[in-house]
Design an enzyme around this catalytic site. Structure first.
Site, short mmCIF file in Angstrom:
data_model
loop_
_atom_site.label_atom_id
_atom_site.label_comp_id
_atom_site.label_asym_id
_atom_site.label_seq_id
_atom_site.Cartn_x
_atom_site.Cartn_y
_atom_site.Cartn_z
N GLN A 11 -3.23 -8.45 -6.55
CA GLN A 11 -2.11 -7.15 -6.10
C GLN A 11 -1.02 -8.07 -5.42
OE1 GLN A 11 -4.43 -3.38 -6.09
NE2 GLN A 11 -5.75 -5.02 -6.15
N ASP B 278 1.23 -1.26 0.00
CA ASP B 278 -0.10 0.28 0.01
C ASP B 278 0.85 1.50 -0.43
OD1 ASP B 278 -2.46 -1.69 0.02
OD2 ASP B 278 -2.82 -1.01 2.15
#
Ligand code: ATP
Length: 320
Positions: A253, A128
Site C-alpha cells: 500500500q 493514512d
C-alpha cells in the site's frame, strides 16, 4: 529574504513525496532560491548529509513512489541539544529555512526548529490520511487505488467459492483507507478505529447475509491493529456459512506510482510551501480544505481533531 532552503522527507514514505520534492525545488529555483536536499529526514540534518539540488536532480521522479531523499525516524531529535546541533549544521551550510514532508511527528520536529530560529513549513506526507489541517494527505489517493484494485480481485475469487475475504489495510489511528475502500468496493463490513471492533456483531451480520440475503460472497475491510485477521477469518469459517480468508495488504500500500491526484496535490502543496517561506512564514503546515490550498500554524493543526467522517459512515451503512 531567504537565499537557500532545505528539504527533507521524514517518517513513513508515501507516493507523491517525490512530486512534492520536485515542486519545492523547481518553485524555489525559479525564484532565485538555492535548494539543498537533506538525506534521510532529521537523521541527515543531524549528520550534515546534504546535497545541492539542481533542476535536473528532480527530473524523472514525478512518477516514482518512495522518496528520492530517503526517509528515517530519529527518536533523539526530540532532545533540544540534538535540535541545536541541527540548527548549527543548517547555519554552517547557509540554509535559511526548511520544507519538511511527513506526518504529525515530523510536524512537531518542524515546529521545534522554527522555535530555534529556522522557519519550517510542513507538508502532509502519509498514506493514512491521519494528519489534521487537511482533507487529504499526499499518498492517500494512491494507496486507496492500490487497496481497491486488490479488493476487486479478491471479490472475483471470493464469489466463486462462497468466501468471505477479510482484508487488513493500513491506518493505525485513522480508518479512512478502510472506509473509502469499503465504499469504493461495495464491502459488506468495515472495521476501523472509529467503528471499534465487535466480533459478535460481525459474525451475526455475516450469518444474516448468508442465510437471509443469499449472498455468495462477502468482503470485510479492517484497519490494521483492530484484531488478528487470521483468527477472525477462522471464526467466520466456524460460525457462518462463509469460508473465511484473511489477506494482509501490508507495505504494497505504501508503494507504486502516485496517481495524478497525488501528483497535482503534492505539486500544489510544494509550491505553497515555497511561497510561505518567501513571505517569511514559519511553523505552518500546508493542507487542502474544500479544494483550496491553505496553511495554518502547526500548533493549531495538531490541536484540531480530524473532521468527523459521520456522513461517510452513514453512506456506507445505507449502501450495504
Ligand atoms: P508517519 O505518519 O509515517 O508515522 P510521522 O512524521 O508522524 O510519520 P514519526 O515517527 O512520528 O513519523 O516522526 C518522524 C520523526 O519526527 C521522528 O523520528 C523524530 O525525528 C521527529 N519527531 C517526532 N516527534 C517529535 C517531537 N515531539 N519533537 C521533535 N521531533 C519529533
Amino acid at each position: 529574504m531567504i537565499r537557500r532552503i532545505g528539504i527533507l522527507t521524514s517518517g513513513g514514505d508515501s507516493p507523491g513525496m517525490n512530486a512534492a520534492i520536485r515542486a519545492v525545488t523547481r518553485t524555489a529555483l525559479s525564484n532565485g532560491i538555492e535548494v539543498v536536499g537533506i538525506k534521510d529526514g532529521y537523521r541527515g540534518l543531524y549528520e550534515g548529509n546534504f546535497m545541492s539540488m539542481k533542476k535536473t536532480d528532480v527530473s524523472d521522479i514525478l512518477d516514482r513512489g518512495g522518496t528520492k531523499l530517503g526517509s528515517a525516524r530519529l527518536k533523539e531529535f526530540k532532545d533540544v541539544k540534538v535540535q541545536e546541533k541541527c540548527v548549527e549544521n543548517l547555519k554552517k551550510s547557509g540554509i535559511d529555512a526548511i520544507v519538511v514532508i511527513g506526518g504529525d511527528g515530523s510536524y512537531r520536529g518542524a515546529l521545534a526548529l522554527t522555535k530555534l530560529g529556522i522557519n519550517c513549513i510542513g507538508l502532509p506526507g502519509t498514506i493514512d490520511n491521519d494528519i489534521p489541517g487537511t482533507d487529504y494527505t499526499i499518498g492517500f489517493d494512491t494507496a486507496l487505488n492500490t487497496v481497491v484494485e486488490a479488493v476487486d480481485k479478491l471479490r472475483d475469487t471470493s464469489s466463486s467459492h462462497h468466501r468471505c475475504s477479510v482484508v487488513e489495510v493500513m491506518g493505525n489511528h485513522c480508518g479512512d483507507l478502510a472506509l473509502w475502500a469499503g465504499i469504493s468496493c461495495g464491502a459488506e463490513i468495515v472495521v476501523t478505529p472509529e467503528t471499534g471492533y465487535d466480533e459478535v456483531e460481525i459474525l451475526e451480520k455475516l450469518m444474516y447475509l448468508d442465510r437471509n440475503v443469499n449472498k455468495n460472497h462477502a468482503i470485510v475491510i479492517i484497519s490494521e491493529k483492530m484484531t488478528h485477521v487470521e483468527d477472525l477469518a477462522n471464526k467466520i469459517s466456524n460460525h457462518t456459512g462463509f469460508s473465511g480468508r484473511a489477506t494482509v495488504l501490508g507495505h504494497i500500500q505504501r508503494g507504486g506510482s502516485p496517481t495524478p491526484f497525488d501528483r497535482v496535490l503534492a505539486s500544489r502543496m510544494g509550491e505553497k510551501a515555497v511561497d510561505l517561506l518567501m513571505a517569511g512564514v514559519g511553523g505552518h503546515c500546508v493542507g487542502i480544505l474544500e479544494n483550496k490550498i491553505i496553511s495554518m500554524p502547526i500548533e493549531e493543526a495538531l490541536s484540531t481533531l480530524k473532521t468527523s467522517r459521520k456522513q461517510l459512515y452513514r453512506l456506507f451503512d445505507r449502501l450495504v
